[in-house]
Design an enzyme around this catalytic site. Sequence first.
Site, PDB file in Angstrom:
ATOM      1  N   SER A  42      -2.485 -11.053   4.992  1.00  0.00           N
ATOM      2  CA  SER A  42      -3.267 -10.487   3.877  1.00  0.00           C
ATOM      3  C   SER A  42      -3.409  -8.973   3.908  1.00  0.00           C
ATOM      4  CB  SER A  42      -4.675 -11.100   3.868  1.00  0.00           C
ATOM      5  OG  SER A  42      -4.655 -12.287   3.143  1.00  0.00           O
ATOM      6  N   CYS A  46       1.638  -2.584  -0.871  1.00  0.00           N
ATOM      7  CA  CYS A  46       1.726  -1.423  -1.770  1.00  0.00           C
ATOM      8  C   CYS A  46       1.094  -0.183  -1.168  1.00  0.00           C
ATOM      9  CB  CYS A  46       1.013  -1.713  -3.082  1.00  0.00           C
ATOM     10  SG  CYS A  46       1.611  -3.193  -3.886  1.00  0.00           S
TER      11      CYS A  46
END
Lengths: 459, 459
Positions: A42, A46
Amino acid sequence: MVQRLVVVGGDAAGMSAASQARRRRRPEELEIVAFERGNFTSYSACGIPYWIGGVVDDMDTLIARSPSTFRERFNIDARIHREVTALDIAGRKITVHDHDNGRESTEGFDQLVIATGATPIKPDLPGSGAEGIFGVQTLDDGLAVHRAIAELSPRTAVVIGGGYIGLEMAEALSRRSIDVSLVERLEQPMSTLDPDMGALVAQALRDVGVTLFTAEPVVAFETWGARVRGVVTSERTLDADIVVTGLGVRPNVDLAKGAGVAIGTSGAIEVDHRMSTSAEGVWAAGDCAEKFHRVSSRGVAIALGTHANKEGRTIGMNVTGGEATFPGVIGTAVSKICDVEVGRTGLNETEASDAGFDTASVIVDSTTRAVYFPGSAPIKVKMVVEADSGRILGAQLIGREGAAKRIDTLAAAVWNGMTADELINMDISYAPPFAPVWDPVLIAARKATQAAVQGTSEQ
Amino acid sequence: MVQRLVVVGGDAAGMSAASQARRRRRPEELEIVAFERGNFTSYSACGIPYWIGGVVDDMDTLIARSPSTFRERFNIDARIHREVTALDIAGRKITVHDHDNGRESTEGFDQLVIATGATPIKPDLPGSGAEGIFGVQTLDDGLAVHRAIAELSPRTAVVIGGGYIGLEMAEALSRRSIDVSLVERLEQPMSTLDPDMGALVAQALRDVGVTLFTAEPVVAFETWGARVRGVVTSERTLDADIVVTGLGVRPNVDLAKGAGVAIGTSGAIEVDHRMSTSAEGVWAAGDCAEKFHRVSSRGVAIALGTHANKEGRTIGMNVTGGEATFPGVIGTAVSKICDVEVGRTGLNETEASDAGFDTASVIVDSTTRAVYFPGSAPIKVKMVVEADSGRILGAQLIGREGAAKRIDTLAAAVWNGMTADELINMDISYAPPFAPVWDPVLIAARKATQAAVQGTSEQ
């Protein structure tokens, strides 16, 4: 009886599915196990360029939830260094390779989420196996680049490919005082934009000192022992202490394919609107899963965290008795290249033609704020509409601070099938610190309405 | 034969109509004459507080087009200091009072645009006729305040009313080193927001040193000779070298009413979707014209430049043989109060209940950028949905830099009748410099979807 949900891949898509399923089912009802071959769960892929560029200090801040958080707070058994190597759908089991001790084991499942992500495309050229050539997709990839910079203090870097990742990495490396060249096979970077818009991105990169070589295919890598030391293009050889490739990604579909799960025309795993694969109780989400493009009505492979999250959530609901659907994508994307904000949504002119549309397009120049307001910055909006009907097929924008998020207004217009004429009068916000009285988006709609009728592409 | 278009009122609505008509008809076909009673044409009324506060240096930058620009570049005969005092629809003529020489004349028209704007509501209280009490709607109003500051160097100011104009003026005066108090009759300022959101605006004002007195009606003004020197509330007397009222505006409908043109339930001039009044060939636009609210399906009076421009453009097309319609408004508005950005669209909870909707609502806290990205700022989004259906009736947001323009995404959702559930998966943009992976707008949609089903208002 306790059901068992197994998730393959521990980033956005997989862990969104796991988390959503956990919100709806207690551990006594549903056991959830997730296998991740890398080191992290998780995380924000980006965010990697910003960490490498030093804009974000600490890699840990990119990690939303660690395996221990999943275990302790959500009762999700997230295991890292575990690669799923085979899938037996009929037998409802997977084979797991433990990278810590080299052992293989078998794990059963009732329902399975394939969230295996995507892998950067590597050029298949002489020398392309050398050390020092990096793709950037996972946090482990990012870590490898970060370490190389720390350990080698490279003076020169070559980035191959001028897509979002390539451009963001070029900026990032340049922020680390590395002499960066960007090599792009096409006439200009950012080919998801039409050429007239992409040219502006090129200028922004040059402004921060990145040297651009466009229309130059890479033909080989020069090596020095095991390491890369140069990039050979059709025109020249560029020094390269490190190389970063930004040539797009390939969906990781081997596991699915090997088990007979259907693959779509895009090369990603075929899914229906519920994110179910062709196999009962086997789901796919994220970069490995095909998306339905709502404007072209085609299957596409787009690797974006925002889709991964939404698709994962959809699965999390469906594996727990819900009836959620993921309605598809329209190709919305946004990026910050140096001080320039770039956004796109829907189809660009080329994509629209490919999809069989007869198009008209306009470009308008405006400002992000009232022209007299301090900080007012230029913004350029391109709108692509269907000829005659004026339906908005796509839009692109580029500008300085305050430009980017306007793409969402255009995305909402495309999403809802609005025509440019309808958009003109849409009640969006106006105040001098935020927009001219005719927002750039509305000005584009005005011009596009005329162009649609005239069937012209006004530049 | 040359037709004659006469425009009454020289700001956004009237001059948009004139300009659009000119784009479509040459002077040999259509003569266009505009009468403005004040000193200025086509200016940004919304920019006035920024000019008074010194954020914008030069008043002239607020003026988009002067009368001479209209004459010379657009062949529009724009005349200032000319007040239209009577309208004879059957006779197709108006009476014009020339403020320069006191004379009256008659002007004929074939088609007429009423764009008479609105006037700030003045409290009818003891002393309210005193000098030094200002409303701020036109540029002439703004000029009066600016002159008063320059000539009197006021030490204290009281702003009455905590709407957008009141708050923006409070900030502006405070920027001029004036000791500012804001008096609001209701429990808190910004009553276009629900109380839970408005409280945050109040705090922002206090943070820049404005003293707030809420739930305090003004009962009188203290005067010293002809000038105001204090504001008396139900609780106290506040020193006031100048007073600015922000009590809303009243549409200027006397001219229309006097000629028998129908007035709507909102008190503004009734118009159809083409912006035609009840009288053939007589049109109305801008602050004086009623708007159709697409969510409440009611006639409303909202004074906003963005509507004025769009409505004027619609008329400009219709008076030249076009078939344009203005589809109505949804109450979108945005403002910057100090560092706080505030936006709203659609109906708030109170308005939704008044309109007969059964509602649910949620508030979510998020950030404007990825939480780890530098400059990430808090943002709070409130969403009001119809119970059961989940249709988005309205939204409000408040936050720091980067928050405001997100209201447009929500406006587009309201405009298109989207449900919260549909909005969850809408493909809007994501990149760490611009949003968390779940944009605050989408997080609100997620929670609102749950609330709609449960029929709760979660705070």
